[in-house]
Design a protein around this motif. Structure first.
Motif, PDB file in Angstrom:
ATOM      1  N   UNK A 165       0.839  -1.191   0.000  1.00 32.71           N
ATOM      2  CA  UNK A 165       0.000   0.000   0.000  1.00 32.71           C
ATOM      3  C   UNK A 165       0.882   1.251   0.000  1.00 32.71           C
ATOM      4  N   UNK A 166       0.258   2.423   0.109  1.00 31.48           N
ATOM      5  CA  UNK A 166       1.010   3.681   0.028  1.00 31.48           C
ATOM      6  C   UNK A 166       2.013   3.813   1.155  1.00 31.48           C
ATOM      7  N   UNK A 167       1.751   3.163   2.282  1.00 26.46           N
ATOM      8  CA  UNK A 167       2.664   3.240   3.422  1.00 26.46           C
ATOM      9  C   UNK A 167       3.776   2.198   3.357  1.00 26.46           C
ATOM     10  N   UNK A 168       3.797   1.397   2.279  1.00 26.52           N
ATOM     11  CA  UNK A 168       4.835   0.385   2.132  1.00 26.52           C
ATOM     12  C   UNK A 168       4.535  -0.913   2.838  1.00 26.52           C
ATOM     13  N   UNK A 169       3.285  -1.112   3.288  1.00 27.67           N
ATOM     14  CA  UNK A 169       2.904  -2.366   3.945  1.00 27.67           C
ATOM     15  C   UNK A 169       2.411  -3.372   2.911  1.00 27.67           C
ATOM     16  N   UNK A 170       2.831  -4.617   3.081  1.00 24.37           N
ATOM     17  CA  UNK A 170       2.373  -5.676   2.187  1.00 24.37           C
ATOM     18  C   UNK A 170       0.900  -5.947   2.447  1.00 24.37           C
ATOM     19  N   UNK A 171       0.107  -5.972   1.383  1.00 24.82           N
ATOM     20  CA  UNK A 171      -1.329  -6.220   1.531  1.00 24.82           C
ATOM     21  C   UNK A 171      -1.780  -7.465   0.771  1.00 24.82           C
ATOM     22  N   UNK A 172      -0.943  -7.936  -0.163  1.00 20.15           N
ATOM     23  CA  UNK A 172      -1.391  -9.084  -0.961  1.00 20.15           C
ATOM     24  C   UNK A 172      -0.195  -9.746  -1.632  1.00 20.15           C
ATOM     25  N   UNK A 173      -0.299 -11.062  -1.835  1.00 17.48           N
ATOM     26  CA  UNK A 173       0.677 -11.807  -2.630  1.00 17.48           C
ATOM     27  C   UNK A 173      -0.096 -12.716  -3.575  1.00 17.48           C
ATOM     28  N   UNK A 174       0.341 -12.766  -4.810  1.00 13.86           N
ATOM     29  CA  UNK A 174      -0.237 -13.705  -5.767  1.00 13.86           C
ATOM     30  C   UNK A 174       0.905 -14.416  -6.475  1.00 13.86           C
ATOM     31  N   UNK A 175       0.630 -15.622  -6.957  1.00 12.47           N
ATOM     32  CA  UNK A 175       1.695 -16.353  -7.627  1.00 12.47           C
ATOM     33  C   UNK A 175       1.237 -17.684  -8.179  1.00 12.47           C
ATOM     34  N   UNK A 176       2.229 -18.467  -8.585  1.00  9.68           N
ATOM     35  CA  UNK A 176       1.962 -19.761  -9.205  1.00  9.68           C
ATOM     36  C   UNK A 176       2.819 -20.842  -8.553  1.00  9.68           C
ATOM     37  N   UNK A 177       2.401 -22.090  -8.738  1.00  6.44           N
ATOM     38  CA  UNK A 177       3.157 -23.237  -8.251  1.00  6.44           C
ATOM     39  C   UNK A 177       3.158 -24.314  -9.334  1.00  6.44           C
ATOM     40  N   UNK A 178       4.321 -24.925  -9.543  1.00  2.00           N
ATOM     41  CA  UNK A 178       4.474 -25.990 -10.538  1.00  2.00           C
ATOM     42  C   UNK A 178       5.128 -27.194  -9.863  1.00  2.00           C
ATOM     43  N   UNK A 179       4.602 -28.362 -10.101  1.00  2.00           N
ATOM     44  CA  UNK A 179       5.173 -29.607  -9.592  1.00  2.00           C
ATOM     45  C   UNK A 179       6.390 -29.972 -10.444  1.00  2.00           C
ATOM     46  N   UNK A 180       7.590 -29.951  -9.837  1.00  2.12           N
ATOM     47  CA  UNK A 180       8.827 -30.254 -10.569  1.00  2.12           C
ATOM     48  C   UNK A 180       9.456 -31.550 -10.052  1.00  2.12           C
ATOM     49  N   UNK A 181       8.637 -32.419  -9.481  1.00  2.00           N
ATOM     50  CA  UNK A 181       9.163 -33.654  -8.886  1.00  2.00           C
ATOM     51  C   UNK A 181       9.882 -34.513  -9.922  1.00  2.00           C
ATOM     52  N   UNK A 182       9.306 -34.644 -11.125  1.00  2.00           N
ATOM     53  CA  UNK A 182       9.936 -35.472 -12.156  1.00  2.00           C
ATOM     54  C   UNK A 182      11.307 -34.921 -12.523  1.00  2.00           C
ATOM     55  N   UNK A 183      11.398 -33.586 -12.639  1.00  2.00           N
ATOM     56  CA  UNK A 183      12.686 -32.983 -12.990  1.00  2.00           C
ATOM     57  C   UNK A 183      13.713 -33.206 -11.896  1.00  2.00           C
ATOM     58  N   UNK A 184      13.300 -33.051 -10.647  1.00  2.00           N
ATOM     59  CA  UNK A 184      14.221 -33.245  -9.534  1.00  2.00           C
ATOM     60  C   UNK A 184      14.694 -34.689  -9.444  1.00  2.00           C
TER      61      UNK A 184
END
Length: 520
Positions: free
Chosen positions: A261-280
């Motif tokens: 926000x304007x005061x520099x406080x975190x208000x939200x996070x968005x993102x993605x996740x991928x299963x990389x088990x086969x690669x590992x």
């Protein structure tokens, strides 16, 4: 009906039409002077600059129709038509995706300018005309807002549909974390990789509990780091999850961003996740294969050294005390030469094993003259490669701390590689020169350029020219450049390569003169 003509000529609509240029100029100035009109200022012109002249004409027509309708009680079809044209126009620029905030602000400026112009020109608007003026502008603003909202909603729905298709096709999960309330939203894919059913409520504590215990602290530290505005809000990490229901361990790659926000406080996070088990798993299997191969080759090399030493000693005894015929002597010399090549190959294999498990090739530096070391190595190569001229050019001092055997091995590998890939009839050029506290050894040959995709792995072990290209006539295991690079690195230096079709290929080994601690 006859008195309509003179009335129109003196009506507010007619007088406003005669001031059209002044109205448009004043409107343009107001829009560009508005500190909130960032979009218009950036473009240097109002957003509706192409639409307002026609809207102005529609509005004047509505005012004129209003006067006629007032005098001819009930005859308001023309007024209705003019208003419909205004709304149709608003729908048009709404469908074109005009910025809603900018459009509404500029329409409000148009209303203000028209009222100001009436006051400046002494134009008196009747009650009906004032109502029409406000109604027409309000209708345009309202219609614009509705059309832009509909266009925006359709675009968002289309974008969301495309995103769903893309994430489903790529096996990507999407998550959304409210850092203020702690509420966490996972889509079906996120729930699947975390081993969580659709009925389970998700929050930050549940997310943490699904992380492998050995990775938990590292992940939480990355989350906290992303909450600092100085980090840019970036969140990127790979870690293990343990399914909360199925207890299956999975590797995931998570990418996200925090918003502040304007005061520099975190208000939200968005993102993605991928299963990389086969690669590992594939990476782990590959590393295990490489480790096994290196251990095997190391053991094999040590095993072969003893019988090979016996062969070499026997060949030496026969050469000096065997009273051999010339034909027998040539055969024994071939045995000795083959034994020497095998010994060099075994040493290369041992060097690979040492560098993999010990961190670097062992060296024992001592004061010496690099020029003499290189000259000795090149003289031996000249004797074995008489068909390819090898030229040596030295400049400056060759004094420094070097491991003479290892440096000779590095030069031999670099020059042998240049000989193997040189154009027929061309020479290999070796130059030694000083650069500050370093000495540079440059090995150049004219020949085909090294493919760009091979340059990145050129100094990796076991690298050989692909099928169809010329291959080395030396030991042929693809270890020469790797070992040369490791020797330079052990001395605190490095090797670089430049390869162009028109200029040939040059390997440049940089060796510091200073004392390097012996590595055993």
């Amino acid at each position: 009906m006859d008195d309509a003509g003179p009335l129109v000529e003196t009506s507010p609509a007619a007088r406003l039409r005669s001031c059209k240029r002044d109205v448009l100029e004043r409107w343009t100035r107001r829009v560009l002077d508005d500190p909130r009109a960032v979009l218009a200022q950036r473009k240097g012109r109002p957003v509706l600059v192409d639409e307002v002249p026609r809207l102005f004409e529609d509005l004047i027509e509505a005012l004129a129709a209003s006067r006629r309708a007032e005098l001819r009680a009930g005859e308001d079809a023309a007024l209705q038509s003019a208003c419909e044209r205004v709304e149709a126009h608003a729908r048009l620029h709404g469908a074109q995706g005009c910025c809603i905030a900018a459009a509404l602000r500029e329409l409000s400026h148009l209303r203000a300018v028209l009222i100001e112009e009436c006051a400046a020109q002494g134009i008196s608007l009747g009650v009906r005309e004032a109502q029409v003026l406000h109604a027409v502008v309000d209708a345009s603003m309202w219609t614009s807002a509705l059309e832009i909202e509909a266009t925006t909603r359709a675009a968002l729905e289309d974008s969301a549909a495309r995103l769903r298709l893309a994430t489903q096709a790529g096996g990507v999960g999407v998550w959304d974390y409210d850092t203020v309330t702690g509420k966490l939203r996972w889509d079906a894919r996120c729930r699947q990789v975390s081993g969580v059913g659709p009925e389970t409520a998700v929050d930050y504590e549940l997310f943490v509990s699904a992380i492998h215990p050995d990775d938990r602290a590292r992940v939480q530290e990355a989350v906290l780091r992303s909450q600092d505005p100085q980090s840019g809000g970036e969140y990127s990490i790979e870690y293990r999850l343990v399914g909360l229901r199925d207890r299956i361990e999975r590797w995931v790659c998570v990418q996200g961003r925090a918003f502040f926000d304007a005061a520099g406080r975190s208000v939200r996070m968005i993102g993605t996740v991928i299963d990389i088990s086969d690669r590992k798993r594939a990476e782990a299997e590959r590393l295990e294969e490489l480790a096994f191969r290196d251990r095997f080759l190391g053991a094999l090399s040590h095993y072969l050294r003893t019988p090979l030493t016996s062969v070499t000693l026997a060949a030496s005894v026969l050469m000096h005390h065997g009273n051999l015929t010339p034909r027998q002597a040539r055969s024994v010399e071939r045995i000795a030469a083959s034994a020497r090549r095998m010994a060099r190959t075994i040493e290369d294999l041992l060097d690979v094993t040492r560098s993999r498990f010990g961190g670097s090739i062992p060296i024992a530096p001592s004061p010496g003259n690099l020029h003499l070391i290189c000259k000795g190595a090149i003289d031996e190569l000249r004797a074995m490669q008489a068909e390819v001229p090898i030229r040596l050019d030295v400049h400056g001092s060759g004094a420094g701390q070097w491991d003479p055997e290892r440096v000779a091995q590095m030069v031999t590998n670099l020059v042998q590689n240049a000989v193997d890939y040189a154009d027929p009839g061309s020479a290999v050029e070796v130059a030694i020169r000083a650069r500050g506290e370093d000495v540079l050894i440059e090995v150049h040959n004219d020949g085909p350029a090294i493919a760009k995709e091979r340059l990145e792995t050129l100094f990796d072990p076991w690298q050989q020219a692909p099928a169809g290209e010329r291959t080395s006539t030396g030991r042929g295991l693809g270890l020469g450049l790797f070992i040369a690079h490791e020797i330079a690195k052990a001395h605190g230096g490095a090797i670089e390569v430049e390869s162009k079709a028109e200029r040939g290929t040059t390997f440049t080994a940089r060796l510091p003169r200073g004392v390097v601690e012996a590595r055993c």
